[in-house]
Scaffold this active site. Structure first.
Site, PDB file in Angstrom:
ATOM      1  N   GLU A  51      45.443  36.816  53.558  1.00 10.00           N
ATOM      2  CA  GLU A  51      44.542  37.575  54.448  1.00 10.00           C
ATOM      3  C   GLU A  51      43.690  36.600  55.263  1.00 10.00           C
ATOM      4  OE1 GLU A  51      46.080  41.009  52.696  1.00 10.00           O
ATOM      5  OE2 GLU A  51      45.154  40.582  54.631  1.00 10.00           O
TER       6      GLU A  51
ATOM      7  N   ASP B 181      44.399  38.159  47.923  1.00  8.00           N
ATOM      8  CA  ASP B 181      45.607  37.763  48.641  1.00  8.00           C
ATOM      9  C   ASP B 181      45.225  36.622  49.589  1.00  8.00           C
ATOM     10  OD1 ASP B 181      47.862  37.395  50.095  1.00  8.00           O
ATOM     11  OD2 ASP B 181      48.188  39.513  50.574  1.00  8.00           O
TER      12      ASP B 181
ATOM     13  N   HIS C  53      52.631  35.942  42.201  1.00  6.80           N
ATOM     14  CA  HIS C  53      51.841  34.920  41.482  1.00  6.80           C
ATOM     15  C   HIS C  53      51.832  35.195  39.979  1.00  6.80           C
ATOM     16  CE1 HIS C  53      49.310  38.218  42.895  1.00  6.80           C
ATOM     17  NE2 HIS C  53      48.503  38.035  41.862  1.00  6.80           N
TER      18      HIS C  53
ATOM     19  N   ASP D  15      51.362  40.806  49.504  1.00  7.18           N
ATOM     20  CA  ASP D  15      52.362  41.158  50.521  1.00  7.18           C
ATOM     21  C   ASP D  15      52.023  40.613  51.898  1.00  7.18           C
ATOM     22  OD1 ASP D  15      50.156  42.569  51.042  1.00  7.18           O
ATOM     23  OD2 ASP D  15      51.018  44.542  50.841  1.00  7.18           O
TER      24      ASP D  15
ATOM     25  N   HIS E 111      35.886  47.089  39.517  1.00  9.72           N
ATOM     26  CA  HIS E 111      37.050  47.204  38.598  1.00  9.72           C
ATOM     27  C   HIS E 111      36.846  46.326  37.365  1.00  9.72           C
ATOM     28  CE1 HIS E 111      39.449  49.724  41.109  1.00  9.72           C
ATOM     29  NE2 HIS E 111      39.780  48.815  42.000  1.00  9.72           N
TER      30      HIS E 111
ATOM     31  N   GLU F 248      36.098  44.820  43.888  1.00 18.85           N
ATOM     32  CA  GLU F 248      36.883  44.349  42.739  1.00 18.85           C
ATOM     33  C   GLU F 248      35.994  44.087  41.520  1.00 18.85           C
ATOM     34  OE1 GLU F 248      40.209  44.931  44.981  1.00 18.85           O
ATOM     35  OE2 GLU F 248      40.004  44.617  42.825  1.00 18.85           O
TER      36      GLU F 248
ATOM     37  N   GLY G  55      39.464  40.527  32.840  1.00 21.28           N
ATOM     38  CA  GLY G  55      38.576  39.662  33.591  1.00 21.28           C
ATOM     39  C   GLY G  55      39.184  38.926  34.761  1.00 21.28           C
TER      40      GLY G  55
END
Lengths: 191, 122
Positions: free
Chosen positions: A102, A99, A72, A79, A131, A128, A94
């Site tokens: 999923e 995925d 993308h 994957d 992060h 996430e 940001g």
């Protein structure tokens, strides 16, 4: 807990977030996804003096959330089922990508039947967002910031390790009280 | 004894179920207890996995990883085990291979040992 190199962080106390209107799932309603993210953002804003505001305009939002399949365009192709679930970029980029291949579930306690490869959206969202705030991966298996999550498992409560890491980066939310961390009580007692 | 017609039919339906699997990851289970120095098909996929998350550097010949369990792979496994809180053996024991086969975040682990800042909560 760890940080990204250079310990990048946001220097604002309110961050806006928005969902891509094109890169989304067709089997979860936008309300489902928004509810999950409100809960996940609240876990972090309970601890640090940063609040999160949902906005409509994806292009100007600080945090951009979307569901993407395969390659993308950001150099980190997804994957397919299992494998890598999502990724997010350090401050102040940001971007947060899930995925789309999923089998994302919301609000499931995984105690009943269901797909053996179902993944809890709120657990991955909470990870996430860590992060996005600047936290790296943790070596503590119980931590939200531990890199791996088995299918049909839920990990949505911040542990001592997660809280210690984000507090060191942003300082404490003045309204932070231990019992607002009820989800991590077990970890605190054992911390 | 002849099976009744409809039983035949239901069997046919069962065979139409499509099993979703991600062959890239799950093949690691075949590598449990592979010894250093051995040459086993699939080790190159493992190296590619460890390269993806920052444990194996770029290969000299453009990341055409070999199927040889070499010293570099052993140290990459030890670092992986250290970062993920596993017993540090340098070997492909069951718990390490199981974790490598588990779904995970796509962000690389390089910040856990390169320029990242590592602190332990006491």
């Amino acid at each position: 807990y760890t940080y990204f190199g250079g310990k990048p962080k946001w220097n604002r106390d309110t961050l806006t977030y928005a969902f891509s209107k094109t890169h989304k799932l067709d089997y979860l309603t936008s309300d489902d996804v928004k509810t999950v993210f409100r809960r996940a953002f609240a876990k972090w804003s309970n601890v640090i003096p940063v609040s999160f505001e949902e906005v409509d305009d994806y292009t100007t939002a600080d945090l951009k959330i979307g569901f993407f399949a395969g390659d993308h365009g950001d150099g980190q192709p997804f994957d397919g089922v299992l494998g890598t679930l999502a990724h997010a970029f350090a401050p102040e980029n940001g971007r947060l990508h899930f995925d789309a291949a999923e089998i994302w579930v919301v609000g499931d306690d995984f105690k009943g039947k269901g797909s053996s490869v179902a993944v809890d959206l709120e657990s991955v969202a909470t990870h996430e967002i860590g992060h996005l705030l600047g936290l790296g991966h943790s070596s503590e298996e119980s931590a939200v910031m531990y890199p791996s999550l088995r299918p049909r498992t839920k990990k949505v409560d911040l542990t001592v390790d997660d809280v210690a890491g984000v507090l060191k980066l942003y300082g404490a939310n003045p309204k932070l009280t231990l019992n607002s961390l009820t989800g991590t009580e077990y970890s605190l007692k054992n911390g | 004894r002849n099976l009744p017609e409809e039983v035949e039919e239901s069997t046919a339906k069962t065979t139409q179920t499509i099993h979703v699997s991600n062959s890239t990851w799950h093949d690691f289970s075949r590598l449990v207890d592979v010894q250093k120095g051995s040459h086993v098909s699939g080790v190159s996929d493992l190296k590619r996995y460890l390269h993806r998350f920052g444990y194996v550097g770029d290969d000299d010949d453009g990341n055409n990883f070999s199927d040889v369990f070499d010293g570099r792979l052993e140290s990459a496994i030890s670092l992986y085990q250290k970062n993920l809180g596993l017993p540090i053996t340098g070997r492909l024991d069951t718990s390490t291979v199981t974790l490598m086969s588990s779904p995970r975040c796509g962000v690389s682990d390089t910040h856990m040992f390169n320029s990242g800042v590592r602190t332990t909560a006491h």
